[in-house]
Design a protein around this motif. Structure first.
Motif, mmCIF file in Angstrom:
data_model
loop_
_atom_site.group_PDB
_atom_site.id
_atom_site.type_symbol
_atom_site.label_atom_id
_atom_site.label_comp_id
_atom_site.label_asym_id
_atom_site.label_seq_id
_atom_site.Cartn_x
_atom_site.Cartn_y
_atom_site.Cartn_z
ATOM 1 N N THR A 40 22.661 43.538 36.070
ATOM 2 C CA THR A 40 24.300 43.425 36.290
ATOM 3 C C THR A 40 24.861 43.959 34.921
ATOM 4 O O THR A 40 24.329 42.687 34.367
ATOM 5 C CB THR A 40 24.489 42.064 37.018
ATOM 6 N N LYS A 42 27.466 43.787 32.382
ATOM 7 C CA LYS A 42 29.120 43.726 32.144
ATOM 8 C C LYS A 42 29.339 44.242 31.030
ATOM 9 O O LYS A 42 29.443 43.760 29.486
ATOM 10 C CB LYS A 42 29.615 42.309 32.145
ATOM 11 N N SER A 44 32.825 45.453 28.836
ATOM 12 C CA SER A 44 34.753 45.858 28.638
ATOM 13 C C SER A 44 34.914 46.555 27.355
ATOM 14 O O SER A 44 34.280 47.117 26.795
ATOM 15 C CB SER A 44 35.322 44.291 27.991
ATOM 16 N N SER A 45 36.193 47.495 27.820
ATOM 17 C CA SER A 45 36.877 48.348 26.867
ATOM 18 C C SER A 45 38.634 47.796 27.071
ATOM 19 O O SER A 45 39.174 46.935 28.017
ATOM 20 C CB SER A 45 36.675 49.117 27.595
ATOM 21 N N GLU A 47 42.208 50.012 27.435
ATOM 22 C CA GLU A 47 42.719 50.857 27.575
ATOM 23 C C GLU A 47 44.296 50.479 28.019
ATOM 24 O O GLU A 47 44.656 49.332 27.812
ATOM 25 C CB GLU A 47 41.914 51.252 28.835
ATOM 26 N N THR A 88 42.580 45.047 28.371
ATOM 27 C CA THR A 88 40.765 44.402 28.268
ATOM 28 C C THR A 88 40.608 44.678 30.085
ATOM 29 O O THR A 88 40.776 44.258 30.270
ATOM 30 C CB THR A 88 40.846 42.779 27.635
ATOM 31 N N VAL A 89 39.916 45.939 30.039
ATOM 32 C CA VAL A 89 39.290 46.285 30.949
ATOM 33 C C VAL A 89 37.830 45.614 31.470
ATOM 34 O O VAL A 89 37.239 46.623 30.341
ATOM 35 C CB VAL A 89 39.809 48.101 31.340
ATOM 36 N N GLU A 90 37.632 45.428 32.234
ATOM 37 C CA GLU A 90 35.965 45.010 32.847
ATOM 38 C C GLU A 90 35.510 45.514 33.981
ATOM 39 O O GLU A 90 36.200 45.344 34.736
ATOM 40 C CB GLU A 90 35.665 43.075 32.374
ATOM 41 N N ARG A 91 33.879 45.903 33.663
ATOM 42 C CA ARG A 91 33.043 46.455 35.123
ATOM 43 C C ARG A 91 32.147 46.125 34.842
ATOM 44 O O ARG A 91 31.412 45.992 34.008
ATOM 45 C CB ARG A 91 33.469 48.422 34.212
ATOM 46 N N GLU A 92 31.661 46.599 35.289
ATOM 47 C CA GLU A 92 30.234 46.111 36.625
ATOM 48 C C GLU A 92 29.362 46.981 36.278
ATOM 49 O O GLU A 92 30.185 48.378 37.515
ATOM 50 C CB GLU A 92 29.551 45.058 37.225
ATOM 51 N N PHE A 93 28.183 47.357 35.423
ATOM 52 C CA PHE A 93 27.449 48.138 36.418
ATOM 53 C C PHE A 93 26.087 47.591 37.002
ATOM 54 O O PHE A 93 25.122 46.754 36.025
ATOM 55 C CB PHE A 93 26.491 49.474 35.048
#
Length: 138
Positions: A40, A42, A44-45, A47, A88-93
């Motif tokens: 997993t 994480k 962040s970017s 936007e 700030t947007v956090e995403r999990e891959f």
């Protein structure tokens, strides 16, 4: 005399230890189950998140559209149209990094972690080496 002794020592037969090559063959095992192992990540970017002004109803949007069509209040609409701010947007891959493979060979079950999904058959290396007991002391 010393030289002759050294020459004789060089001519004496040397004893070599011979190690037999391993008895190896390849065969196929039946794959029972493949389970992906995930990593997993994480990220962040930043936007821009924009919100329309509050109190904006269907009627006021319709009136605004008519005014804009007639060319009035363009500047006021641009100023009040959208409120944007950086967020700030956090995403999990999740990505598979390995596969736990359960398989059977000659009635025995085994499990290995492999870098790829092998499918329904797994090529295996079968090696047979005798167990040599150390000599017994008397």
């Amino acid at each position: 005399m010393l030289w002759v002794g050294a020459a004789q020592a060089q001519q004496a037969p040397t004893q070599n230890t011979v190690i037999q090559a391993e008895n190896v063959r390849f065969d196929y095992a039946q794959v029972l189950r493949v389970t992906p192992v995930y990593q997993t990540l994480k990220a962040s970017s930043v936007e821009e998140q924009c919100e329309e002004p509050k109190g904006d109803s269907k009627l006021s949007r319709a009136i605004g559209a008519v005014k804009e069509a007639l060319g009035r209040e363009e500047k006021d609409k641009q100023a009040a149209a959208v409120d944007c701010k950086p967020v700030t947007v956090e995403r999990e891959f999740r990505r598979p990094i390995a596969y736990d493979v359960d398989y059977t060979y000659k009635g025995a079950k085994y499990r290995s972690r492999l870098p790829e999904d092998p499918g329904n058959r797994l090529r295996i290396r079968v090696s047979v080496t005798p167990v040599v007991q150390p000599p017994r002391s008397r």
